[in-house]
Structure formats: structure tokens, C-alpha cells
Scaffold this motif. Sequence first.
Motif, PDB file in Angstrom:
ATOM      1  N   ALA A  58       5.826 -93.762 -69.366  1.00 51.99           N
ATOM      2  CA  ALA A  58       6.320 -92.964 -70.454  1.00 51.99           C
ATOM      3  C   ALA A  58       6.694 -91.875 -71.054  1.00 51.99           C
ATOM      4  O   ALA A  58       7.503 -92.373 -71.278  1.00 51.99           O
ATOM      5  CB  ALA A  58       4.859 -93.842 -71.019  1.00 51.99           C
ATOM      6  N   LYS A  59       5.819 -90.893 -70.679  1.00 50.97           N
ATOM      7  CA  LYS A  59       6.329 -89.634 -71.077  1.00 50.97           C
ATOM      8  C   LYS A  59       7.940 -89.314 -69.983  1.00 50.97           C
ATOM      9  O   LYS A  59       8.617 -88.914 -70.962  1.00 50.97           O
ATOM     10  CB  LYS A  59       5.450 -88.791 -70.680  1.00 50.97           C
ATOM     11  N   ALA A  60       7.724 -89.849 -69.098  1.00 50.15           N
ATOM     12  CA  ALA A  60       8.871 -89.321 -68.063  1.00 50.15           C
ATOM     13  C   ALA A  60      10.508 -89.677 -69.344  1.00 50.15           C
ATOM     14  O   ALA A  60      11.500 -89.329 -69.201  1.00 50.15           O
ATOM     15  CB  ALA A  60       8.865 -90.055 -66.885  1.00 50.15           C
ATOM     16  N   LEU A  61      10.352 -91.305 -69.500  1.00 45.19           N
ATOM     17  CA  LEU A  61      11.351 -92.189 -70.333  1.00 45.19           C
ATOM     18  C   LEU A  61      11.129 -91.265 -71.241  1.00 45.19           C
ATOM     19  O   LEU A  61      12.728 -91.120 -72.099  1.00 45.19           O
ATOM     20  CB  LEU A  61      10.618 -93.787 -69.835  1.00 45.19           C
ATOM     21  N   GLU A 261      16.618 -94.093 -62.668  1.00 38.92           N
ATOM     22  CA  GLU A 261      16.571 -92.437 -62.732  1.00 38.92           C
ATOM     23  C   GLU A 261      15.686 -91.633 -63.497  1.00 38.92           C
ATOM     24  O   GLU A 261      15.086 -90.831 -61.970  1.00 38.92           O
ATOM     25  CB  GLU A 261      17.880 -91.756 -62.685  1.00 38.92           C
ATOM     26  N   SER A 262      15.570 -92.257 -64.084  1.00 38.79           N
ATOM     27  CA  SER A 262      13.853 -91.314 -64.456  1.00 38.79           C
ATOM     28  C   SER A 262      12.081 -91.674 -63.881  1.00 38.79           C
ATOM     29  O   SER A 262      11.582 -90.908 -63.552  1.00 38.79           O
ATOM     30  CB  SER A 262      14.001 -91.983 -65.681  1.00 38.79           C
ATOM     31  N   LEU A 263      12.685 -93.063 -63.348  1.00 34.88           N
ATOM     32  CA  LEU A 263      11.277 -93.847 -62.849  1.00 34.88           C
ATOM     33  C   LEU A 263      11.572 -92.616 -61.479  1.00 34.88           C
ATOM     34  O   LEU A 263      10.026 -93.007 -60.395  1.00 34.88           O
ATOM     35  CB  LEU A 263      11.162 -94.862 -62.908  1.00 34.88           C
ATOM     36  N   ASN A 264      12.647 -92.786 -60.900  1.00 33.66           N
ATOM     37  CA  ASN A 264      12.818 -92.409 -59.999  1.00 33.66           C
ATOM     38  C   ASN A 264      12.120 -90.815 -59.269  1.00 33.66           C
ATOM     39  O   ASN A 264      12.202 -90.852 -57.966  1.00 33.66           O
ATOM     40  CB  ASN A 264      14.494 -92.920 -58.691  1.00 33.66           C
ATOM     41  N   LYS A 265      12.339 -89.975 -60.877  1.00 29.83           N
ATOM     42  CA  LYS A 265      11.696 -89.139 -60.215  1.00 29.83           C
ATOM     43  C   LYS A 265      10.579 -88.541 -60.174  1.00 29.83           C
ATOM     44  O   LYS A 265       9.995 -87.995 -59.617  1.00 29.83           O
ATOM     45  CB  LYS A 265      12.650 -87.928 -61.784  1.00 29.83           C
ATOM     46  N   VAL A 266      10.022 -89.291 -60.891  1.00 35.88           N
ATOM     47  CA  VAL A 266       8.589 -89.868 -60.867  1.00 35.88           C
ATOM     48  C   VAL A 266       8.358 -90.086 -60.095  1.00 35.88           C
ATOM     49  O   VAL A 266       7.502 -89.195 -59.391  1.00 35.88           O
ATOM     50  CB  VAL A 266       7.899 -90.429 -61.933  1.00 35.88           C
ATOM     51  N   SER A 267       8.538 -90.799 -58.555  1.00 38.46           N
ATOM     52  CA  SER A 267       8.530 -91.341 -57.387  1.00 38.46           C
ATOM     53  C   SER A 267       8.505 -90.140 -56.812  1.00 38.46           C
ATOM     54  O   SER A 267       8.060 -90.133 -55.852  1.00 38.46           O
ATOM     55  CB  SER A 267       9.109 -92.445 -56.931  1.00 38.46           C
ATOM     56  N   SER A 268       9.342 -89.091 -57.101  1.00 36.93           N
ATOM     57  CA  SER A 268       9.739 -88.739 -55.471  1.00 36.93           C
ATOM     58  C   SER A 268       8.501 -87.061 -55.740  1.00 36.93           C
ATOM     59  O   SER A 268       8.634 -86.253 -54.604  1.00 36.93           O
ATOM     60  CB  SER A 268      11.878 -88.328 -56.279  1.00 36.93           C
ATOM     61  N   GLU A 269       8.682 -87.140 -56.941  1.00 36.36           N
ATOM     62  CA  GLU A 269       7.647 -85.615 -57.123  1.00 36.36           C
ATOM     63  C   GLU A 269       6.451 -86.127 -57.360  1.00 36.36           C
ATOM     64  O   GLU A 269       5.162 -85.424 -56.461  1.00 36.36           O
ATOM     65  CB  GLU A 269       8.131 -85.119 -58.317  1.00 36.36           C
ATOM     66  N   ALA A 292      -1.244 -86.501 -68.500  1.00 36.41           N
ATOM     67  CA  ALA A 292       0.284 -87.090 -68.007  1.00 36.41           C
ATOM     68  C   ALA A 292       1.469 -86.729 -68.531  1.00 36.41           C
ATOM     69  O   ALA A 292       2.097 -85.889 -67.801  1.00 36.41           O
ATOM     70  CB  ALA A 292       0.280 -88.770 -68.294  1.00 36.41           C
ATOM     71  N   SER A 293       1.173 -85.942 -69.823  1.00 39.86           N
ATOM     72  CA  SER A 293       1.658 -84.739 -70.256  1.00 39.86           C
ATOM     73  C   SER A 293       2.091 -83.366 -69.546  1.00 39.86           C
ATOM     74  O   SER A 293       3.154 -82.691 -69.378  1.00 39.86           O
ATOM     75  CB  SER A 293       2.546 -85.018 -71.896  1.00 39.86           C
ATOM     76  N   ALA A 294       0.826 -83.071 -69.250  1.00 37.47           N
ATOM     77  CA  ALA A 294       1.422 -82.161 -68.087  1.00 37.47           C
ATOM     78  C   ALA A 294       1.404 -81.754 -67.562  1.00 37.47           C
ATOM     79  O   ALA A 294       2.613 -80.995 -67.134  1.00 37.47           O
ATOM     80  CB  ALA A 294      -0.241 -80.992 -68.146  1.00 37.47           C
ATOM     81  N   TRP A 295       1.509 -83.442 -66.540  1.00 39.74           N
ATOM     82  CA  TRP A 295       2.171 -82.858 -64.705  1.00 39.74           C
ATOM     83  C   TRP A 295       3.760 -83.680 -65.197  1.00 39.74           C
ATOM     84  O   TRP A 295       4.041 -82.892 -64.456  1.00 39.74           O
ATOM     85  CB  TRP A 295       1.489 -84.295 -64.396  1.00 39.74           C
ATOM     86  N   VAL A 296       3.790 -84.205 -66.366  1.00 40.89           N
ATOM     87  CA  VAL A 296       5.406 -84.309 -66.772  1.00 40.89           C
ATOM     88  C   VAL A 296       6.536 -83.032 -66.656  1.00 40.89           C
ATOM     89  O   VAL A 296       7.108 -82.648 -65.329  1.00 40.89           O
ATOM     90  CB  VAL A 296       5.664 -85.558 -67.371  1.00 40.89           C
ATOM     91  N   GLU A 297       5.334 -82.116 -67.721  1.00 35.92           N
ATOM     92  CA  GLU A 297       6.002 -80.997 -68.150  1.00 35.92           C
ATOM     93  C   GLU A 297       6.153 -80.005 -66.813  1.00 35.92           C
ATOM     94  O   GLU A 297       7.228 -79.194 -66.748  1.00 35.92           O
ATOM     95  CB  GLU A 297       5.023 -80.791 -69.184  1.00 35.92           C
ATOM     96  N   GLU A 298       5.468 -80.452 -66.501  1.00 30.65           N
ATOM     97  CA  GLU A 298       5.298 -79.184 -65.093  1.00 30.65           C
ATOM     98  C   GLU A 298       5.523 -79.444 -63.656  1.00 30.65           C
ATOM     99  O   GLU A 298       6.609 -78.663 -63.164  1.00 30.65           O
ATOM    100  CB  GLU A 298       3.713 -78.907 -64.240  1.00 30.65           C
ATOM    101  N   ASN A 299       6.539 -81.071 -63.661  1.00 32.06           N
ATOM    102  CA  ASN A 299       7.145 -81.500 -62.490  1.00 32.06           C
ATOM    103  C   ASN A 299       8.323 -81.945 -62.128  1.00 32.06           C
ATOM    104  O   ASN A 299       9.307 -82.080 -61.275  1.00 32.06           O
ATOM    105  CB  ASN A 299       5.517 -82.981 -61.499  1.00 32.06           C
ATOM    106  N   LEU A 300       8.955 -82.311 -63.701  1.00 33.57           N
ATOM    107  CA  LEU A 300       9.905 -83.339 -64.229  1.00 33.57           C
ATOM    108  C   LEU A 300      10.783 -82.365 -64.688  1.00 33.57           C
ATOM    109  O   LEU A 300      10.722 -81.645 -65.658  1.00 33.57           O
ATOM    110  CB  LEU A 300       9.586 -84.663 -64.510  1.00 33.57           C
TER     111      LEU A 300
END
Length: 300
Positions: A58-61, A261-269, A292-300
Amino acid sequence: MRPTRSLAALATVSALTLAACGGDPTQDPSATEEGDASKVTIGSGNFTESTILAEVYAKALQDDGVEVEKKLEIGSRETYLPALQDGSIDLIPEYIGTLATYFDKELAVTDADEVYAALEKSLPEGLEVLEYSEAENADNVVVTRATADDQGLEKISDLEGKAGDMTLGGPPEWKERAQGVPGLKKVYGLEFAKFRELSAGGNVTAQALENGQIDAANIFTTDPSIVQKDFVILEDDKDLFSAQNVVPLLSSEVADDTVSESLNKVSSELTAEDLAQMQIDVTDGKTPEEVASAWVEENL
């Protein structure tokens, strides 16, 4: 006839000009291109990790400009897959092995690439999976350190001749799944004295195992209780359990370029260590949305 031809020609030119400029009056200006998703409704299973993964998606999208609605903790796969197929939800985090086995009860492969290929072939029309992640949360048979030491248990086959005196705990679906209780009997020849149905994740199962209410349990790889309580994962020495890499399962109707593309970025990290740590953070009091938000902000 000349004035009629002239008017007709003028009308044709005007229509072509409007179409070229995106001004075709027959086209709804608010409509999106074919395959574009104006909103994605995300669901999750009824366990913490699935909820965390749904929040990560959700956060990545949202960060990529996609409108998101969340319907979390729907239930088991037997409940949420029909919701995905009837359009109640559009996207849910899944695991390649159990999902492939759900659609193909005779699945014989366990390697990640082979499982993924089989899954793609078995999916119903209208559903698809994107890239799978390195992060894996596989089924396991887990015992306490004391039980492992007392019974001399290192691998699942070591339970032969002992399972008949033991209670196995796991999610309700495990009672019928090919890679659950039936698989333990078919592949390993194990029949436990009793199977106790427990929540699919975490605390309830871990506490039951720690307190001696069950003797062995199905606890997933990334469950933090394994490290926190020093449980022992028994080696799956006869390869009963399939690869269980995390994968987005979604309706083809919303699988446009932006969403994919958004979800594939998640899978790659995403890694298994990330999943375990996020669950520990939830155990320590943070919400799935916060971690989840903290992970997305740090990794994507």
C-alpha cells in the motif's frame, strides 16, 4: 451536391482534429488508458506478516501515485481468493508454494523457479503474479530445544516412531493441505496422536509450543518466536515443503505498468530478515502500517 460535400468534408476534418488533440467528444475525458488502475484495493490474510506485506504494498503504491483502499485480515486463502476473483479486492501478498499447491494439488516440484512456473500455468484467468521476492517464509515443523534434545530430533524423519505420542499444532488449513498433515503422512509416514488447530501465525502457536500444550508446530520461517524462544526447525530432509517466496497476486485488471513496477521494486528489495524484523517491531508495539512505512522509506 458541392455544398453538401464541403460540409461533410469540414465535419470530417473537425472530427479528426479533435481526435488528434484528445478532444474526441465521444471519449470520457476522465477515462484512463486501457489497463490503467484508478484504485487498487489491497487485502491480507489473517496473520501479522500478511498484514505487514499488504501495508508495504500500500505504501509503495501510494508513493507512486496509486490510490489505495485496504481490506486487511480477511481470513485464510480459502476465504480471500474468492474475494480476489469476484473483485472485492484487487491485490494480496502471497507465497508461491502454497498458492501453487492450492491450484494444483499434485504439484511435485519444490525449487523456487519451477514452483513459480507451475503457478503461472495454474492461475485462473483474470489473475496474475508479478516478480517473486528473495524473501521466503516457508512452512516448517518446529519443536522446543528441550524436545529436540530429549528426543534426538534434527530432521523431520527423526519423528518416525515418536509422532504417535505427540500433538502437532498448526493453522486449520494444514489439516487438509497436501503440504500439511496429509503430506507428513504421505512423504514421511508420520501420524501424530492429535492435530490441534491454531492461529496461522505467531503468538498463539508459539505459546502453545512453549507451554507444552503441543509437542511440534507449523511455524513459518520468518516468525520471530523461533529466535526469541530458541525453537528448533527440523530439517525437511525429504523436501515436502515447497519454496515459499513472497509474491504479489493481483487481478489482471489493475496490473498496469505503474502498479507492476511499484510492486516489483518491493520484491527486488525485500528479504526474509526484513520480514522477521518488521514482525519483531510489531511485537514491540508498533503498528504494521508504521513498520511498513518505515521500511518503504528506507529501502525504496
